[in-house]
Design a protein around this motif. Structure first.
Motif, PDB file in Angstrom:
ATOM      1  N   LEU A 267      33.987 -26.600  99.195  1.00  0.00           N
ATOM      2  CA  LEU A 267      34.370 -25.578  98.203  1.00  0.00           C
ATOM      3  C   LEU A 267      34.948 -24.311  98.831  1.00  0.00           C
ATOM      4  O   LEU A 267      35.130 -23.312  98.145  1.00  0.00           O
ATOM      5  CB  LEU A 267      33.176 -25.207  97.314  1.00  0.00           C
ATOM      6  CG  LEU A 267      32.571 -26.350  96.490  1.00  0.00           C
ATOM      7  CD1 LEU A 267      31.320 -25.870  95.752  1.00  0.00           C
ATOM      8  CD2 LEU A 267      33.577 -26.910  95.514  1.00  0.00           C
ATOM      9  N   SER A 268      35.250 -24.357 100.131  1.00  0.00           N
ATOM     10  CA  SER A 268      35.798 -23.159 100.776  1.00  0.00           C
ATOM     11  C   SER A 268      37.219 -22.864 100.307  1.00  0.00           C
ATOM     12  O   SER A 268      37.547 -21.727  99.951  1.00  0.00           O
ATOM     13  CB  SER A 268      35.764 -23.312 102.299  1.00  0.00           C
ATOM     14  OG  SER A 268      36.443 -24.488 102.709  1.00  0.00           O
TER      15      SER A 268
ATOM     16  N   LEU B 232      31.560 -16.727 101.118  1.00  0.00           N
ATOM     17  CA  LEU B 232      32.332 -17.621 101.974  1.00  0.00           C
ATOM     18  C   LEU B 232      32.438 -17.053 103.383  1.00  0.00           C
ATOM     19  O   LEU B 232      32.286 -17.785 104.378  1.00  0.00           O
ATOM     20  CB  LEU B 232      33.727 -17.835 101.381  1.00  0.00           C
ATOM     21  CG  LEU B 232      34.694 -18.686 102.206  1.00  0.00           C
ATOM     22  CD1 LEU B 232      34.104 -20.070 102.474  1.00  0.00           C
ATOM     23  CD2 LEU B 232      36.037 -18.803 101.511  1.00  0.00           C
ATOM     24  N   HIS B 233      32.682 -15.768 103.494  1.00  0.00           N
ATOM     25  CA  HIS B 233      32.764 -15.106 104.798  1.00  0.00           C
ATOM     26  C   HIS B 233      31.444 -15.285 105.557  1.00  0.00           C
ATOM     27  O   HIS B 233      31.440 -15.584 106.765  1.00  0.00           O
ATOM     28  CB  HIS B 233      33.067 -13.630 104.595  1.00  0.00           C
ATOM     29  CG  HIS B 233      33.266 -12.857 105.863  1.00  0.00           C
ATOM     30  ND1 HIS B 233      34.438 -12.892 106.578  1.00  0.00           N
ATOM     31  CD2 HIS B 233      32.433 -12.031 106.557  1.00  0.00           C
ATOM     32  CE1 HIS B 233      34.340 -12.118 107.651  1.00  0.00           C
ATOM     33  NE2 HIS B 233      33.123 -11.591 107.661  1.00  0.00           N
ATOM     34  N   ALA B 234      30.315 -15.132 104.857  1.00  0.00           N
ATOM     35  CA  ALA B 234      29.007 -15.288 105.487  1.00  0.00           C
ATOM     36  C   ALA B 234      28.790 -16.728 105.947  1.00  0.00           C
ATOM     37  O   ALA B 234      28.249 -16.973 107.032  1.00  0.00           O
ATOM     38  CB  ALA B 234      27.906 -14.868 104.517  1.00  0.00           C
ATOM     39  N   ARG B 235      29.204 -17.705 105.140  1.00  0.00           N
ATOM     40  CA  ARG B 235      29.069 -19.122 105.517  1.00  0.00           C
ATOM     41  C   ARG B 235      29.862 -19.423 106.783  1.00  0.00           C
ATOM     42  O   ARG B 235      29.387 -20.134 107.670  1.00  0.00           O
ATOM     43  CB  ARG B 235      29.557 -20.018 104.382  1.00  0.00           C
ATOM     44  CG  ARG B 235      28.636 -20.100 103.181  1.00  0.00           C
ATOM     45  CD  ARG B 235      29.283 -20.934 102.088  1.00  0.00           C
ATOM     46  NE  ARG B 235      29.363 -22.342 102.459  1.00  0.00           N
ATOM     47  CZ  ARG B 235      30.178 -23.215 101.868  1.00  0.00           C
ATOM     48  NH1 ARG B 235      31.003 -22.814 100.892  1.00  0.00           N
ATOM     49  NH2 ARG B 235      30.188 -24.466 102.239  1.00  0.00           N
TER      50      ARG B 235
ATOM     51  N   ALA C 222      34.962 -16.712 113.480  1.00  0.00           N
ATOM     52  CA  ALA C 222      35.439 -17.163 112.166  1.00  0.00           C
ATOM     53  C   ALA C 222      35.386 -16.004 111.183  1.00  0.00           C
ATOM     54  O   ALA C 222      34.510 -15.146 111.266  1.00  0.00           O
ATOM     55  CB  ALA C 222      34.592 -18.324 111.663  1.00  0.00           C
ATOM     56  N   GLU C 223      36.326 -16.006 110.226  1.00  0.00           N
ATOM     57  CA  GLU C 223      36.348 -14.905 109.260  1.00  0.00           C
ATOM     58  C   GLU C 223      37.277 -15.215 108.100  1.00  0.00           C
ATOM     59  O   GLU C 223      38.080 -16.155 108.148  1.00  0.00           O
ATOM     60  CB  GLU C 223      36.812 -13.612 109.946  1.00  0.00           C
ATOM     61  CG  GLU C 223      38.195 -13.697 110.561  1.00  0.00           C
ATOM     62  CD  GLU C 223      38.623 -12.410 111.250  1.00  0.00           C
ATOM     63  OE1 GLU C 223      38.047 -11.348 110.935  1.00  0.00           O
ATOM     64  OE2 GLU C 223      39.524 -12.471 112.101  1.00  0.00           O
TER      65      GLU C 223
END
Length: 264
Positions: free
Chosen positions: A148-149, A222-225, A234-235
């Motif tokens: 779901l990203s 999403l950023h935290a995942r 990653a970002e």
């Protein structure tokens, strides 16, 4: 002690003086107190586990109920020769199944297939105003990404672009690879993001993952995942101006190998 051995955990030994018997009595009372605390902790733990099991059972039952209900609606629509409704119901069933089943990681081509079903439902809302384009490096179709990203990025374009304007909006999904890693980006020709809103989002990105605001903004979660799965390299990166917004997923070279051995 006999009362305690029969299960009476409220008993206490009266303490008098400072001799050896008084010392033993104090230690015995402390043991009863610690035992009561352990029993209470175990009870709470069992209660939490029981609730978790019930929630898991509910999560297992609810999707099956939804699938059966959607199947009944689809059959009814098919008998009425209403193909549009059949397609929408089938797309919704596939979307729910994708969201509810499987692990947290999926292949990019599976995520894109899910987005196609998701967009069938959105096109029923917006009609010809919604356009979609794909520019995917074929080498990346088997790349594992968070479930779901990419949909989060597409949903962001629909919410903050398509729903805000009356003209046609084109959403472009791209994925390419460089020496530094993989970039997946979604762009749209919507009204853009205001500088105040963009600054607010960037401030949310700076928070520790355990302090993130659940439900506040999909991009923040999403950023935290990404940080948890891929590390600090990653970002989520946002570029915006009038009539243009680009949201990128930056995945470092090496992927999630530090987590589960997945590489690209």
């Amino acid at each position: 002690m006999l009362l305690f051995s029969t299960g009476n955990f409220n008993v206490r030994v009266p303490v008098k003086g400072n001799d050896e018997i008084a010392h033993i009595s104090r230690q015995f009372n402390n043991m009863i107190l610690q035992t009561n605390n352990l029993i209470e902790e175990q009870y709470k733990l069992k209660l939490v586990q029981k609730n978790a099991i019930l929630k898991a059972l509910e999560a297992e039952i609810n999707p099956h109920f939804l699938y059966n209900a959607l199947q009944a609606i689809s059959t009814k629509a098919l008998k009425s020769n209403n193909q549009d409704i059949v397609d929408m119901v089938d797309a919704l069933a596939s979307t729910l199944r994708y969201c509810f089943s499987g692990g947290d990681q999926v292949k990019l081509n599976e995520e894109l297939k899910h987005i196609e079903n998701y967009l069938i439902l959105q096109k029923a809302r917006f009609g010809s105003r919604l356009h979609i384009q794909y520019r995917i490096d074929p080498q990346l179709e088997q790349l594992f990404i968070p479930r779901l990203s990419v949909q989060t990025l597409v949903e962001n374009s629909i919410k903050h672009a398509l729903e805000k304007v009356s003209y046609e909006v084109c959403i472009v999904i791209e994925a390419d690879m460089s020496l530094d890693g993989v970039t997946i980006k979604v762009t749209d020709n919507g009204p853009g993001i205001s500088s105040e809103k963009l600054q607010y989002i960037k401030c949310l990105f700076q928070k520790n993952w355990e302090d993130r605001e659940f439900g506040s903004i999909g991009l923040q979660n999403l950023h935290a995942r990404l940080k948890l799965l891929y590390g600090q390299d990653a970002e989520v990166v946002i570029h915006t101006q009038s009539f243009y917004t680009e949201v990128c997923l930056k995945l470092p070279k090496g992927g999630m190998e530090h987590v589960k051995g997945t590489n690209y």
